[in-house]
Design a protein around this motif. Structure first.
Motif, mmCIF file in Angstrom:
data_model
loop_
_atom_site.group_PDB
_atom_site.id
_atom_site.type_symbol
_atom_site.label_atom_id
_atom_site.label_comp_id
_atom_site.label_asym_id
_atom_site.label_seq_id
_atom_site.Cartn_x
_atom_site.Cartn_y
_atom_site.Cartn_z
ATOM 1 N N MET A 73 8.651 43.438 -7.266
ATOM 2 C CA MET A 73 7.574 44.969 -7.782
ATOM 3 C C MET A 73 8.937 45.671 -7.321
ATOM 4 O O MET A 73 9.262 45.694 -6.473
ATOM 5 C CB MET A 73 6.471 45.209 -6.856
ATOM 6 N N PRO A 74 8.756 46.398 -8.868
ATOM 7 C CA PRO A 74 10.171 47.835 -8.744
ATOM 8 C C PRO A 74 9.462 48.661 -7.648
ATOM 9 O O PRO A 74 8.783 49.213 -7.757
ATOM 10 C CB PRO A 74 9.309 48.803 -10.587
ATOM 11 N N ALA A 75 10.878 49.627 -7.496
ATOM 12 C CA ALA A 75 10.989 50.260 -6.165
ATOM 13 C C ALA A 75 10.432 51.608 -6.310
ATOM 14 O O ALA A 75 9.603 52.051 -5.654
ATOM 15 C CB ALA A 75 11.931 50.896 -5.819
ATOM 16 N N THR A 130 7.678 42.651 1.617
ATOM 17 C CA THR A 130 6.961 44.313 1.137
ATOM 18 C C THR A 130 6.998 43.589 -0.605
ATOM 19 O O THR A 130 7.578 42.301 -1.186
ATOM 20 C CB THR A 130 7.952 45.136 1.125
ATOM 21 N N TYR A 131 6.015 43.808 -1.032
ATOM 22 C CA TYR A 131 5.803 43.632 -2.541
ATOM 23 C C TYR A 131 6.690 44.026 -3.525
ATOM 24 O O TYR A 131 7.475 43.229 -4.200
ATOM 25 C CB TYR A 131 5.001 44.516 -3.265
ATOM 26 N N GLY A 132 7.985 45.078 -3.016
ATOM 27 C CA GLY A 132 9.390 45.164 -3.180
ATOM 28 C C GLY A 132 10.687 44.409 -2.546
ATOM 29 O O GLY A 132 10.722 44.082 -3.687
ATOM 30 N N LYS A 187 5.070 48.518 0.551
ATOM 31 C CA LYS A 187 3.556 47.505 1.032
ATOM 32 C C LYS A 187 3.790 46.405 1.694
ATOM 33 O O LYS A 187 4.155 46.146 0.921
ATOM 34 C CB LYS A 187 1.835 48.218 0.503
ATOM 35 N N VAL A 188 3.017 46.309 2.814
ATOM 36 C CA VAL A 188 3.742 44.756 3.300
ATOM 37 C C VAL A 188 2.477 43.969 2.470
ATOM 38 O O VAL A 188 1.153 43.610 2.110
ATOM 39 C CB VAL A 188 2.613 44.578 4.415
ATOM 40 N N VAL A 189 2.952 43.012 2.093
ATOM 41 C CA VAL A 189 2.294 41.254 0.647
ATOM 42 C C VAL A 189 2.483 39.714 2.050
ATOM 43 O O VAL A 189 1.526 39.782 1.608
ATOM 44 C CB VAL A 189 3.616 41.658 -0.541
#
Length: 155
Positions: free
Chosen positions: A40-42, A34-36, A49-51
């Motif tokens: 990426m901040p939670a 994921t972007y997280g 989402k899927v990066v």
């Protein structure tokens, strides 16, 4: 040097569900980040989402996917416009995914799983050019062609 082409599907919030579905259809191994996971901040709406995602199966099937950051809906919500008329395919889509196997049983089993929740464009069955052929738009809007390799007889 060896290269291969792998379809990379772009989704708007559905990549995880699509990858998990394709994993179940093709008996593959899914990898999902994921972007997280990449920092990426939670609290960001895109963090879950899927990066990067892919499904790889022992039978040679491979597909990649990710979620376009931002809105959860694509810019155009129009349904795929593919249809079969008089034995020909009429479409405005830029691509289809094709799955080809060696036996009707092998490909027919994939068809049954992939057809769950799909819109069938042409039923899977015998075709003039192949022992079996079918076309559908899956529950995520991706159009698939499944067919069985015809035995080649040199002239």
């Amino acid at each position: 040097m060896s290269v291969n082409a792998v379809a990379h599907l772009n989704f708007h919030g559905q990549a995880r569900a699509a990858l998990e579905f394709y994993q179940s259809v093709f008996d593959g191994q899914a990898t999902i980040a994921t972007y997280g996971d990449f920092g990426m901040p939670a609290e960001s709406p895109d963090a879950a989402k899927v990066v990067f995602g892919q499904v790889v199966a022992d039978n040679g099937f491979r597909v990649m996917a990710y979620d376009v950051p931002g809105a959860d809906e694509p810019a155009s919500k129009a349904a795929p416009s593919t249809r079969r008329e008089h034995g020909t395919t009429i479409t405005e889509e830029p691509f289809f995914l094709s799955v080809r196997g060696e036996t009707v049983d092998e490909v027919g089993a994939l068809w049954k799983r992939l057809a769950d929740g799909a819109t069938v464009i042409e039923d899977f069955g015998p075709a003039q050019w192949a022992p079996a052929f079918g076309m559908l738009s899956d529950r995520f809007g991706v159009t698939w062609i499944l067919d069985v390799v015809a035995e080649y007889t040199p002239a």
